[in-house]
Design a protein around this motif. Structure first.
Motif, PDB file in Angstrom:
ATOM      1  N   UNK A  30       0.352 -13.004  -8.552  1.00 57.32           N
ATOM      2  CA  UNK A  30       1.289 -12.670  -7.477  1.00 57.32           C
ATOM      3  C   UNK A  30       1.524 -13.884  -6.583  1.00 57.32           C
ATOM      4  N   UNK A  78       7.747  -9.533 -12.160  1.00 55.61           N
ATOM      5  CA  UNK A  78       6.875  -8.499 -11.610  1.00 55.61           C
ATOM      6  C   UNK A  78       6.613  -7.399 -12.632  1.00 55.61           C
ATOM      7  N   UNK A  82       2.871  -6.194 -13.900  1.00 50.48           N
ATOM      8  CA  UNK A  82       2.384  -4.821 -14.053  1.00 50.48           C
ATOM      9  C   UNK A  82       1.912  -4.592 -15.485  1.00 50.48           C
ATOM     10  N   UNK A  85      -1.422  -6.276 -16.009  1.00 49.59           N
ATOM     11  CA  UNK A  85      -2.494  -5.545 -15.343  1.00 49.59           C
ATOM     12  C   UNK A  85      -2.890  -4.317 -16.155  1.00 49.59           C
TER      13      UNK A  85
ATOM     14  N   UNK B  68       7.890  -7.058  -4.142  1.00 53.74           N
ATOM     15  CA  UNK B  68       6.557  -7.669  -4.206  1.00 53.74           C
ATOM     16  C   UNK B  68       5.507  -6.710  -3.651  1.00 53.74           C
ATOM     17  N   UNK B  71       4.795  -3.838  -6.017  1.00 57.85           N
ATOM     18  CA  UNK B  71       3.961  -4.180  -7.170  1.00 57.85           C
ATOM     19  C   UNK B  71       2.518  -4.412  -6.740  1.00 57.85           C
ATOM     20  N   UNK B  72       2.327  -5.037  -5.568  1.00 61.07           N
ATOM     21  CA  UNK B  72       0.953  -5.252  -5.092  1.00 61.07           C
ATOM     22  C   UNK B  72       0.258  -3.912  -4.880  1.00 61.07           C
ATOM     23  N   UNK B  74       0.985  -1.243  -6.384  1.00 61.42           N
ATOM     24  CA  UNK B  74       0.844  -0.570  -7.671  1.00 61.42           C
ATOM     25  C   UNK B  74      -0.395  -1.047  -8.409  1.00 61.42           C
ATOM     26  N   UNK B  75      -0.712  -2.360  -8.326  1.00 57.13           N
ATOM     27  CA  UNK B  75      -1.782  -2.881  -9.168  1.00 57.13           C
ATOM     28  C   UNK B  75      -3.090  -3.055  -8.430  1.00 57.13           C
ATOM     29  N   UNK B  76      -3.084  -3.047  -7.096  1.00 57.22           N
ATOM     30  CA  UNK B  76      -4.343  -3.188  -6.386  1.00 57.22           C
ATOM     31  C   UNK B  76      -5.002  -1.822  -6.269  1.00 57.22           C
TER      32      UNK B  76
END
Lengths: 101, 171
Positions: A30, A78, A82, A85, B68, B71-72, B74-76
């Motif tokens: 990121x 992005x 995802x 991840x 951004x 997505x942060x 979503x994945x954290x």
């Protein structure tokens, strides 16, 4: 032109170097994308400054096209983040060593 | 006046960018980047690009940065809310940055609108912008819209849930 073109170029160069160092030094995917965004914005500042210097609309138009391309780029990037991840369970770029580069 | 504003905004942009790139928490980094993009939009305004400044805020500081953040989130993994620390240093720097940005925006608004030609020697109204864009760069607009379409399709394809058994289910 309110300031010399050189000062605009210096500011854009500093922004670009900051973004590049972010891309090279950070390991979080990121944060790397954020560095790319900063570099794209530095280029946009150069385009707008050149447009004001030569009194031509072309620089501003290209800055607009640059924004659209950046939006497309960040969408795919992005989505890839995802996807990585989900499939690998991490976004640390040092862990993506499957190609033995 | 405009020259002084340019240097103040340049300082804010550089400071926010450096702070953004040195944060450990990606959410803080994105918020500092929004600061930098706002300052950059005011710089665009000073350089005679009001429409581009508006789009910088709408498109970059609005849409892309929210993407951004999305997505942060979503994945954290979700974490419990930590208690806000009372230490001054934690809110002083963002407060100074935001305050100076607000002051610069207010100064730009307070400038006499009839004297906008005095801000920048080159001042491109939205009307000129649209005319130049669609008269000379119509093909570029088409190409860019195709790129955006491809990006949307690609993101949709990448974002599907990965299900190894799908093929057997179908056949």
């Amino acid at each position: 032109m309110i300031v010399p073109l050189g000062h605009v170029l210096i500011l854009a160069g500093l922004l670009f170097v900051a973004g590049l160092s972010g891309v090279l030094l950070r390991r979080n995917l990121i944060m790397i994308l954020i560095g790319v965004e900063i570099m794209i914005n530095a280029v946009g500042l150069v385009l707008v400054g050149a447009s004001a210097y030569w009194r031509s609309p072309d620089g501003q138009l290209f800055a607009l096209l640059l924004m659209a391309v950046a939006a497309a780029e960040v969408t795919v990037a992005l989505a890839l983040v995802v996807y990585l991840k989900r499939s690998r369970g991490t976004i640390d770029v040092n862990r993506f060593d499957g190609m033995q580069g | 006046m405009a020259t002084l504003l340019f240097y103040i905004l340049a300082t804010i942009t550089l400071l926010s960018t450096v702070l953004c790139l040195t944060r450990k928490n990606p959410v803080h980094a994105v918020l500092y980047l929004v600061h930098a993009l706002f300052a950059l939009a005011l710089l665009y305004f000073l350089l005679g690009a009001p429409l581009l400044a508006a789009w910088q805020i709408i498109l970059y500081a609005g849409a892309i940065m929210v993407l951004f953040l999305f997505v942060i989130m979503l994945i954290e993994p979700p974490v419990a809310e930590s208690r806000t620390s009372g230490r001054v240093i934690h809110w002083l720097i963002p407060a100074i940055l935001s305050g100076s940005l607000l002051a610069c925006g207010g100064a730009l608004i307070a400038m006499d609108p009839a004297a906008t030609n005095a801000i920048a020697s080159y001042w491109m109204t939205p009307r000129d912008f649209g005319r130049a864009l669609f008269v000379h760069y119509g093909l570029a607009v088409e190409v860019i819209s195709m790129i955006l379409l491809f990006a949307a399709v690609g993101a949709f394809h990448l974002g599907r849930r990965y299900r190894p058994t799908t093929k057997e289910d179908v056949s």
